[in-house]
Write an enzyme that holds these catalytic residues in place. Structure first.
Site, mmCIF file in Angstrom:
data_model
loop_
_atom_site.group_PDB
_atom_site.id
_atom_site.type_symbol
_atom_site.label_atom_id
_atom_site.label_comp_id
_atom_site.label_asym_id
_atom_site.label_seq_id
_atom_site.Cartn_x
_atom_site.Cartn_y
_atom_site.Cartn_z
ATOM 1 N N HIS A 174 -77.269 52.863 12.397
ATOM 2 C CA HIS A 174 -76.008 53.007 11.690
ATOM 3 C C HIS A 174 -76.213 52.581 10.252
ATOM 4 C CE1 HIS A 174 -71.801 52.800 10.699
ATOM 5 N NE2 HIS A 174 -71.543 53.405 11.832
ATOM 6 N N ASP B 38 -71.730 55.232 19.791
ATOM 7 C CA ASP B 38 -71.884 56.459 20.578
ATOM 8 C C ASP B 38 -72.809 56.293 21.764
ATOM 9 O OD1 ASP B 38 -70.221 58.109 19.109
ATOM 10 O OD2 ASP B 38 -71.743 58.338 17.559
HETATM 11 N N1 COA Z 1 -83.921 56.950 15.854
HETATM 12 C C1 COA Z 1 -85.127 56.699 15.306
HETATM 13 N N2 COA Z 1 -85.286 56.175 14.083
HETATM 14 C C2 COA Z 1 -84.198 55.897 13.374
HETATM 15 C C3 COA Z 1 -82.910 56.139 13.877
HETATM 16 C C4 COA Z 1 -82.791 56.701 15.171
HETATM 17 N N3 COA Z 1 -81.598 56.966 15.722
HETATM 18 N N4 COA Z 1 -81.991 55.793 12.962
HETATM 19 C C5 COA Z 1 -82.689 55.339 11.899
HETATM 20 N N5 COA Z 1 -84.009 55.388 12.155
HETATM 21 C C6 COA Z 1 -85.094 55.003 11.253
HETATM 22 C C7 COA Z 1 -85.263 56.053 10.160
HETATM 23 O O1 COA Z 1 -86.177 57.057 10.579
HETATM 24 C C8 COA Z 1 -85.786 55.230 9.028
HETATM 25 O O2 COA Z 1 -87.146 54.972 9.284
HETATM 26 P P1 COA Z 1 -88.212 54.888 8.057
HETATM 27 O O3 COA Z 1 -87.702 53.759 7.199
HETATM 28 O O4 COA Z 1 -89.504 54.625 8.726
HETATM 29 O O5 COA Z 1 -88.135 56.222 7.358
HETATM 30 C C9 COA Z 1 -85.040 53.904 9.188
HETATM 31 O O6 COA Z 1 -84.704 53.817 10.575
HETATM 32 C C10 COA Z 1 -83.790 53.802 8.340
HETATM 33 O O7 COA Z 1 -82.902 54.848 8.711
HETATM 34 P P2 COA Z 1 -82.091 55.776 7.712
HETATM 35 O O8 COA Z 1 -82.387 57.210 8.013
HETATM 36 O O9 COA Z 1 -82.273 55.304 6.309
HETATM 37 O O10 COA Z 1 -80.616 55.466 8.129
HETATM 38 P P3 COA Z 1 -79.324 56.179 7.553
HETATM 39 O O11 COA Z 1 -78.390 55.083 7.221
HETATM 40 O O12 COA Z 1 -79.624 57.164 6.486
HETATM 41 O O13 COA Z 1 -78.816 57.014 8.807
HETATM 42 C C11 COA Z 1 -77.825 57.481 10.887
HETATM 43 C C12 COA Z 1 -77.920 56.500 9.714
HETATM 44 C C13 COA Z 1 -76.661 57.068 11.779
HETATM 45 C C14 COA Z 1 -77.537 58.887 10.355
HETATM 46 C C15 COA Z 1 -79.155 57.452 11.660
HETATM 47 O O14 COA Z 1 -79.366 56.155 12.154
HETATM 48 C C16 COA Z 1 -79.186 58.464 12.791
HETATM 49 O O15 COA Z 1 -79.509 59.628 12.563
HETATM 50 N N6 COA Z 1 -78.843 58.044 14.053
HETATM 51 C C17 COA Z 1 -78.791 58.948 15.159
HETATM 52 C C18 COA Z 1 -77.484 59.709 15.166
HETATM 53 C C19 COA Z 1 -76.322 58.845 15.634
HETATM 54 O O16 COA Z 1 -76.384 58.172 16.645
HETATM 55 N N7 COA Z 1 -75.211 58.918 14.872
HETATM 56 C C20 COA Z 1 -74.002 58.209 15.183
HETATM 57 C C21 COA Z 1 -73.708 57.163 14.150
HETATM 58 S S1 COA Z 1 -72.288 56.190 14.671
#
Ligand code: COA
Length: 385
Positions: A266, A322
């Protein structure tokens, strides 16, 4: 400020007094009240009123609001007719967006919104809020029957918001424990500061678009898998994994392929999402109360979370809201593609609170950009290209 920050991460887009997140410590407040206290003591109706008005309602105010929500459950014949003509294969979020947008044609009156300093027509705002909040669960439940070729089930006025939704959806007298779980799920999903769909509300509200259009924009933003659509993906992922023993191999394979694990991570929380903790507690209690008769998917979810904690905690990635919500919904007999519509029903309270807040101190959104295109150049006639 000319620095471009992708995703506007960390950039304040508004001032708001509706909710607040302490992401380091995993705390969420609605109007200053911790979510744990609301989940334990409140109802969705009361929490909605809190979000909308900024204070807990008196007994009379809550009773009046509950009656207004109950009295507004009926859906127009024309809306039902329109729903019958939508393709049954469409995603329920697409249906919800379409139908909510169309309500603006049935309930005009947004001309009273002028975007002056004070939001002058509180009656219009309140009545529209009630209309939208009361109708959304009915529309979602009706769709479940219409898309399967049946007539929808009429609402009941003796049931709470959560109970009536489950009743209209399943046609069964709602199980009290599951109805209370649904009520808590609605509370937990009702508001979450300026996320993508709420930002869509602010942008659309700021143009003084009619509130049904504002809500339709928010529903569209919520439908994406990186936002509300993740709960459906979680259940599909757990089904694909199939058994708790396969969780480790699955997670490692996904991470090696740089794919996300649905329901993890998140932007705001660097620890476990407090809503996921509450949902997990509900799930554990539900499992304990049902004895051995439990959904094997619960065990797979726990195994996935344990592996993810080991692999992803160092990045501040933990289970989000979720991760467990879809499991609980599937236990209520709700199909996976309806999970995000439940999120939308709950979030309507927060969206409408932000709509009202935006109107009370409005300025149209008009951000700037960093231009990365071609330098100025002259038109080239087609014969010379
Ligand atoms: N699975 C695997 N790795 C994850 C992850 C996940 N669900 N969420 C974040 N990471 C990793 C990223 O790959 C990144 O790794 P890196 O630093 O090696 O590149 C690191 O954690 C930081 O994540 P980041 O992409 O910067 O987070 P964000 O704030 O941009 O994205 C979300 C947040 C929610 C979009 C992201 O966590 C995600 O796609 N989650 C899955 C979808 C989900 O459950 N959404 C509902 C949110 S309530």
């Amino acid at each position: 400020m000319n620095e471009y920050l992708p995703g506007l991460a960390g950039v304040p887009a508004t001032k708001s007094n509706i909710s607040d997140i302490d992401g380091e410590n995993g705390i969420l407040f609605y109007r200053g009240y911790p979510i744990e206290e609301l989940a334990e003591h409140s109802s969705f109706e009361e929490t909605s009123r809190l979000l909308l008005d900024g204070r807990l309602p008196t007994a009379q105010e809550l009773a009046d609001f509950t009656t207004q929500l109950t009295d507004n459950r009926h859906i127009k014949f024309y809306t039902r007719g329109m729903m019958k003509n939508l393709p049954a294969t469409g995603h329920p979020m697409e249906m919800l967006q379409t139908v909510v947008a169309s309500l603006g044609m049935f309930y005009p009156g947004s001309d009273c919104l002028t975007g002056s300093d004070a939001c002058e027509d509180l009656d219009y705002i309140h009545n529209t809020t009630v209309k939208i909040m009361a109708r959304m669960p009915c529309i979602v439940a009706m769709w479940e029957h219409i898309r399967n070729g049946y007539d929808p089930i009429s609402p009941r006025s003796d049931l709470s918001y959560a109970e009536n939704f489950l009743y209209m959806l399943t046609g069964q007298e709602p199980d009290p424990q599951l109805a209370r779980i649904m009520d808590v799920c609605l509370i937990l999903h009702a508001e979450h500061t300026i996320n993508a769909s709420t930002f869509a509300v602010l942008v659309n509200a700021s143009t003084l678009a009619n509130p049904y259009t504002v809500m339709a924009a928010a529903i569209g933003a919520l439908s994406g898998p990186l936002h509300g659509g993740a709960n459906q993906r979680v259940l599909e992922m757990l089904k694909e994994i199939g058994s708790p023993e396969k969780a480790e191999e699955y997670v490692d394979r996904k991470l090696a392929n740089k794919e996300v694990i649905w329901g993890m991570g998140h932007r705001e929380y660097k620890t476990k999402d407090p809503r996921a903790t509450i949902l997990q507690g509900l799930m554990d209690k539900f499992m304990a109360d049902r004895g051995g008769n439990i959904n094997p998917m619960f065990e797979i979810a726990k195994a996935v979370e344990a592996v993810c904690e080991d692999r992803l905690a160092k990045k501040g990635v933990y289970a989000n809201v979720d991760f467990y919500s879809g499991l609980l919904y599937s236990e209520m007999g709700i199909p996976a593609d309806q999970f995000t519509t439940i999120f939308a029903i709950a979030r309507s309270a927060g969206w409408l609170a932000h709509w009202r807040e935006q109107l009370s101190d409005n300025r149209i959104f008009r951000p700037t950009q960093v231009y990365t295109g071609e330098p100025r150049r002259g038109y080239v006639p087609i014969s010379e290209r």
